[in-house]
Enzyme design. Sequence first.
Site, PDB file in Angstrom:
ATOM      1  N   LYS A  52       0.930 -30.835 -22.416  1.00 18.90           N
ATOM      2  CA  LYS A  52       2.064 -31.671 -21.999  1.00 18.90           C
ATOM      3  C   LYS A  52       2.248 -31.582 -20.483  1.00 18.90           C
ATOM      4  CE  LYS A  52       4.076 -31.365 -26.546  1.00 18.90           C
ATOM      5  NZ  LYS A  52       4.894 -30.640 -27.519  1.00 18.90           N
ATOM      6  N   GLN A  96       9.602 -26.455 -27.718  1.00 15.57           N
ATOM      7  CA  GLN A  96       8.409 -26.398 -28.569  1.00 15.57           C
ATOM      8  C   GLN A  96       8.712 -25.649 -29.868  1.00 15.57           C
ATOM      9  OE1 GLN A  96       5.375 -27.939 -27.631  1.00 15.57           O
ATOM     10  NE2 GLN A  96       4.887 -27.530 -29.758  1.00 15.57           N
ATOM     11  N   ASP A 119      11.985 -35.799 -27.898  1.00 19.60           N
ATOM     12  CA  ASP A 119      11.306 -35.656 -29.193  1.00 19.60           C
ATOM     13  C   ASP A 119      11.977 -36.532 -30.262  1.00 19.60           C
ATOM     14  OD1 ASP A 119       9.072 -34.023 -29.130  1.00 19.60           O
ATOM     15  OD2 ASP A 119      10.239 -32.162 -29.196  1.00 19.60           O
TER      16      ASP A 119
END
Length: 284
Positions: A52, A96, A119
């Site tokens: 990322k 994460q 997200d």
Amino acid sequence: MAKIIDGKAVSTAVKAQVAQEVAVLKEKNIVPGLAVIIVGDDPASRVYVNNKKKACEALGIYSEEHALPADTTQQELLALVESLNNRSDISGILCQLPLPGHLDEKKVINTISPLKDVDAFHPSNVGAIMIGDYHFLPCTPAGIMELLKAAGVEIAGKRCVVIGRSNIVGKPMAMLMLHANATVTICHSRTVDLPAVCRQADILIAAVGKAGFVTADMVKPGAVVIDVGMNRPEGGKLCGDVDFDGVEPLCSAITPVPGGVGPMTIAMLMKNTLMAAKLQNAVR
Ligand code: NAP
């Protein structure tokens, strides 16, 4: 022979478009910024976070990593999220997952500002997707929609079967296919006669997390097969949920693993970070 849907090529095109828009924003002195939080030292999470970061760098997006020790407390983690919520140079926040067991993932997700929730896991963003009025889409399902579009797959009126009902992949995937006017069935571990249900699918999407789970007897000839799985059998190489060699000769199009859905997830994260920066700066 099935068409192999090339996720690398499609993701490259999506990222090029994002890079172009980032450059335009920079002319207005707006730099999209992504904060990535990682707790503990899970090796798979480390690889995802590194990828990322690299993608951000390549597209001109500012990124910063917050690597916290495994014994971080809930309070410390929430305080970090709050501080990132309040920073104008951070457009998107990503924590994460999975988190170490003593931390409450739900609380963390609920603390991320919905406007920075790249997200799209926050309940208000999930609800927005449900009613079809959203800013962010969860990255993996959104990436799959892009792949289907790029491959010229007609969705309206088709029967779609999604195997898996996770909040991250299966459920939002089914909702996006429904918005695209497919007739959708969601399967899970309690589904009776799963192969028979799967054989009805014009578009079969596997998000199970079991290597080679979807076999040729579960696929209708001519179906489009999307493999979300990322499995690493002990000592073996990365493979999907679909028995590619058995299924590929049967279907009209299929995504490989690696090189299918995987690269799209990061590309869509970049797109969401750009969108977050635009939203926070009232840029259309
Ligand atoms: P998950 O949360 O573990 O969900 C798996 C789903 O599969 C569950 O709904 C489960 O049913 C269902 N399932 C398990 N065994 C089954 C069986 N025998 N028959 C029917 N259904 C069964 O996994 P996830 O987070 O959705 O991820 C799924 C896979 O996609 C994993 O391999 C993951 O690594 C991969 N993934 C890839 C990307 C990417 O970028 N390519 C992104 C995210 C995830 P129940 O609900 O009944 O337990």
